[in-house]
Design a protein around this motif. Structure first.
Motif, PDB file in Angstrom:
ATOM      1  N   GLY A  49       0.810  -1.211   0.000  1.00 23.15           N
ATOM      2  CA  GLY A  49       0.000   0.000   0.000  1.00 23.15           C
ATOM      3  C   GLY A  49       0.841   1.258   0.000  1.00 23.15           C
ATOM      4  O   GLY A  49       2.056   1.223   0.175  1.00 23.15           O
ATOM      5  N   ASP A  50       0.130   2.356  -0.206  1.00 27.13           N
ATOM      6  CA  ASP A  50       0.752   3.680  -0.282  1.00 27.13           C
ATOM      7  C   ASP A  50       0.476   4.410   1.028  1.00 27.13           C
ATOM      8  O   ASP A  50      -0.686   4.583   1.405  1.00 27.13           O
ATOM      9  N   MET A  51       1.537   4.824   1.723  1.00 27.47           N
ATOM     10  CA  MET A  51       1.327   5.446   3.037  1.00 27.47           C
ATOM     11  C   MET A  51       0.590   6.781   2.944  1.00 27.47           C
ATOM     12  O   MET A  51       0.118   7.303   3.950  1.00 27.47           O
ATOM     13  N   SER A  52       0.461   7.340   1.747  1.00 27.38           N
ATOM     14  CA  SER A  52      -0.258   8.605   1.626  1.00 27.38           C
ATOM     15  C   SER A  52      -1.731   8.392   1.305  1.00 27.38           C
ATOM     16  O   SER A  52      -2.497   9.355   1.222  1.00 27.38           O
ATOM     17  N   ASP A  53      -2.130   7.133   1.124  1.00 32.33           N
ATOM     18  CA  ASP A  53      -3.526   6.865   0.779  1.00 32.33           C
ATOM     19  C   ASP A  53      -3.848   5.402   1.085  1.00 32.33           C
ATOM     20  O   ASP A  53      -3.708   4.546   0.216  1.00 32.33           O
ATOM     21  N   PHE A  54      -4.230   5.140   2.325  1.00 36.23           N
ATOM     22  CA  PHE A  54      -4.569   3.755   2.677  1.00 36.23           C
ATOM     23  C   PHE A  54      -5.771   3.742   3.612  1.00 36.23           C
ATOM     24  O   PHE A  54      -6.055   4.726   4.303  1.00 36.23           O
ATOM     25  N   ASP A  55      -6.472   2.615   3.576  1.00 37.68           N
ATOM     26  CA  ASP A  55      -7.618   2.456   4.477  1.00 37.68           C
ATOM     27  C   ASP A  55      -7.630   1.000   4.932  1.00 37.68           C
ATOM     28  O   ASP A  55      -8.018   0.112   4.183  1.00 37.68           O
ATOM     29  N   LEU A  56      -7.181   0.761   6.155  1.00 37.34           N
ATOM     30  CA  LEU A  56      -7.067  -0.612   6.652  1.00 37.34           C
ATOM     31  C   LEU A  56      -8.302  -1.006   7.460  1.00 37.34           C
ATOM     32  O   LEU A  56      -8.398  -2.146   7.932  1.00 37.34           O
ATOM     33  N   GLY A  57      -9.212  -0.047   7.656  1.00 40.78           N
ATOM     34  CA  GLY A  57     -10.467  -0.361   8.336  1.00 40.78           C
ATOM     35  C   GLY A  57     -10.303  -0.714   9.805  1.00 40.78           C
ATOM     36  O   GLY A  57     -11.139  -1.410  10.369  1.00 40.78           O
ATOM     37  N   ARG A  58      -9.221  -0.269  10.437  1.00 40.53           N
ATOM     38  CA  ARG A  58      -9.035  -0.550  11.859  1.00 40.53           C
ATOM     39  C   ARG A  58      -8.108   0.499  12.473  1.00 40.53           C
ATOM     40  O   ARG A  58      -7.505   1.297  11.739  1.00 40.53           O
ATOM     41  N   GLU A  59      -7.994   0.462  13.786  1.00 37.70           N
ATOM     42  CA  GLU A  59      -7.172   1.470  14.480  1.00 37.70           C
ATOM     43  C   GLU A  59      -5.970   0.811  15.164  1.00 37.70           C
ATOM     44  O   GLU A  59      -5.998  -0.392  15.465  1.00 37.70           O
ATOM     45  N   PHE A  60      -4.951   1.633  15.433  1.00 38.98           N
ATOM     46  CA  PHE A  60      -3.695   1.134  16.010  1.00 38.98           C
ATOM     47  C   PHE A  60      -3.280   2.002  17.193  1.00 38.98           C
ATOM     48  O   PHE A  60      -3.531   3.210  17.208  1.00 38.98           O
ATOM     49  N   GLY A  61      -2.593   1.363  18.157  1.00 38.02           N
ATOM     50  CA  GLY A  61      -2.088   2.107  19.311  1.00 38.02           C
ATOM     51  C   GLY A  61      -0.848   2.916  18.976  1.00 38.02           C
ATOM     52  O   GLY A  61      -0.539   3.913  19.630  1.00 38.02           O
ATOM     53  N   ALA A  62      -0.118   2.451  17.953  1.00 43.50           N
ATOM     54  CA  ALA A  62       1.071   3.189  17.504  1.00 43.50           C
ATOM     55  C   ALA A  62       1.171   3.081  15.989  1.00 43.50           C
ATOM     56  O   ALA A  62       0.921   2.020  15.420  1.00 43.50           O
ATOM     57  N   ILE A  63       1.505   4.192  15.362  1.00 44.17           N
ATOM     58  CA  ILE A  63       1.829   4.180  13.934  1.00 44.17           C
ATOM     59  C   ILE A  63       3.264   4.681  13.822  1.00 44.17           C
ATOM     60  O   ILE A  63       3.601   5.763  14.313  1.00 44.17           O
ATOM     61  N   VAL A  64       4.108   3.852  13.232  1.00 46.53           N
ATOM     62  CA  VAL A  64       5.550   4.122  13.212  1.00 46.53           C
ATOM     63  C   VAL A  64       5.983   4.397  11.768  1.00 46.53           C
ATOM     64  O   VAL A  64       5.645   3.645  10.853  1.00 46.53           O
ATOM     65  N   LEU A  65       6.730   5.463  11.590  1.00 49.24           N
ATOM     66  CA  LEU A  65       7.307   5.768  10.278  1.00 49.24           C
ATOM     67  C   LEU A  65       8.770   6.140  10.490  1.00 49.24           C
ATOM     68  O   LEU A  65       9.091   7.260  10.911  1.00 49.24           O
ATOM     69  N   GLY A  66       9.645   5.177  10.228  1.00 50.55           N
ATOM     70  CA  GLY A  66      11.067   5.372  10.529  1.00 50.55           C
ATOM     71  C   GLY A  66      11.874   5.765   9.308  1.00 50.55           C
ATOM     72  O   GLY A  66      11.327   6.120   8.247  1.00 50.55           O
ATOM     73  N   ALA A  67      13.185   5.704   9.470  1.00 49.45           N
ATOM     74  CA  ALA A  67      14.145   5.953   8.390  1.00 49.45           C
ATOM     75  C   ALA A  67      13.949   7.327   7.744  1.00 49.45           C
ATOM     76  O   ALA A  67      14.306   7.515   6.580  1.00 49.45           O
ATOM     77  N   THR A  68      13.349   8.256   8.489  1.00 53.29           N
ATOM     78  CA  THR A  68      13.043   9.615   8.020  1.00 53.29           C
ATOM     79  C   THR A  68      12.277   9.587   6.683  1.00 53.29           C
ATOM     80  O   THR A  68      12.394  10.494   5.865  1.00 53.29           O
ATOM     81  N   SER A  69      11.462   8.522   6.506  1.00 50.66           N
ATOM     82  CA  SER A  69      10.809   8.302   5.206  1.00 50.66           C
ATOM     83  C   SER A  69       9.668   9.267   4.920  1.00 50.66           C
ATOM     84  O   SER A  69       9.146   9.294   3.801  1.00 50.66           O
ATOM     85  N   VAL A  70       9.276  10.080   5.907  1.00 52.24           N
ATOM     86  CA  VAL A  70       8.256  11.099   5.622  1.00 52.24           C
ATOM     87  C   VAL A  70       8.755  12.011   4.497  1.00 52.24           C
ATOM     88  O   VAL A  70       7.959  12.542   3.707  1.00 52.24           O
ATOM     89  N   SER A  71      10.088  12.152   4.389  1.00 55.45           N
ATOM     90  CA  SER A  71      10.628  13.049   3.363  1.00 55.45           C
ATOM     91  C   SER A  71      10.622  12.427   1.968  1.00 55.45           C
ATOM     92  O   SER A  71      11.032  13.058   0.999  1.00 55.45           O
ATOM     93  N   LEU A  72      10.109  11.204   1.848  1.00 55.84           N
ATOM     94  CA  LEU A  72       9.949  10.629   0.508  1.00 55.84           C
ATOM     95  C   LEU A  72       8.687  11.169  -0.168  1.00 55.84           C
ATOM     96  O   LEU A  72       8.506  11.013  -1.370  1.00 55.84           O
TER      97      LEU A  72
END
Ligand code: SAM
Length: 271
Positions: free
Chosen positions: A117-140
């Protein structure tokens, strides 16, 4: 104007690629040929992993990891004994992650769900206690992509859940245009030379990886490249706030070198 990536590769990496001519093949760092190279060099910086896993430990419930790649973070996150969903865009990276998962005990493997999936457009239909985005990948992601990411993160965070992400301040290159050269030895002994080219003020930097030493590389020589956005941490923080996320922690990570200053950010959905 040429759109051939070989022709637009900047700096010494571009010159070196031109010198290699037909003996080299240029790949994206996350494609079929690039993914094993990324995987080989990704495991060599454990500080960020340690900090992110510690931050995830202080949350509860299932964990969603975005841009999971070949599992540099996924595998340690699984040691927390929680359910981990690993979302990743590139099929070649997913394949390496799935291969790695096959090598761990079934009880651990069964807690991991891999999602293309694409982190800028996803719908997993559930919730999470933590969402982790490492490796400074937000800058991609570009600005529109980041807006989509924040929207999706908000929608997938459980009440009290935390968005844990790392970002990098690119600074102190010393001159207005420069190229940092880093030599990396993979755990299996394979050597790589990484060129990071950035012009001060430009909103992207180019990272290119060659085998090292080049003299012992056998043609076709795999050269991998990727373009990464330059996203000042202050702008990222402002974007998170504008997207309805409240910053609850901001921790500088131990420096890996003097030109990249990584920061761990923790955000929650605003009340
Ligand atoms: N998290 C892994 C790690 O720490 O080694 C991989 C990080 S790597 C720098 C960036 C990863 O983001 C690559 O695997 C790439 O395929 C993936 N990626 C890039 N754009 C993406 C997107 N829009 N959605 C999901 N993954 C993406």
């Amino acid at each position: 104007m040429s759109t051939d990536p070989r022709a637009t590769l900047p700096g010494r990496a571009g010159a070196l690629l031109a010198e290699l001519g037909d003996t080299a093949e240029l790949h994206d760092l996350y494609d079929e040929a690039g993914a094993p190279v990324y995987h080989a060099i990704a495991g060599t910086s454990p500080l960020e992993v340690r900090e992110l896993v510690a931050a995830a430990r202080s949350t509860t419930g299932p964990v969603l990891e975005l841009a999971a790649g070949s599992g540099r973070l996924t595998m340690p996150l699984l040691t927390l004994g929680r359910e981990v969903t690993a979302l990743e865009l590139a099929p070649a990276m997913i394949r390496i992650l799935e291969e790695r998962l096959r090598t761990v005990p079934a009880t651990r493997r069964s807690r991991c769900t891999v999602v293309a999936g694409d982190m800028s457009d996803f719908d997993l239909g559930r919730e999470f206690g933590a969402i982790v985005l490492g490796a400074t990948s937000v800058s991609l992601l570009d600005a529109a992509g980041r807006a989509g990411l924040y929207r999706c993160v908000r929608r997938h965070l459980a009440p009290g859940g935390r968005f844990l992400l790392t970002a990098v301040e690119v600074a102190d290159f010393g001159t207005s245009t420069s190229e940092q050269v880093i030599e990396v030895d993979a755990p299996d002994g394979t050597g790589f030379r990484m060129y990071e080219h950035w012009t001060e003020g430009a909103d992207v930097r180019t990272v290119t990886v060659f085998p090292h030493p080049l003299e012992s590389a056998v043609p076709p020589i795999t050269v991998c490249t990727t373009r990464i956005g330059v996203l000042p941490v202050a702008r990222l923080e402002a974007e998170l706030t504008d997207a309805g996320l409240v910053l609850t922690d901001r921790r500088p990570l131990p420096p890996t070198d003097h030109q990249h200053h990584d920061v761990l950010l923790v955000a929650e959905v605003a009340a």
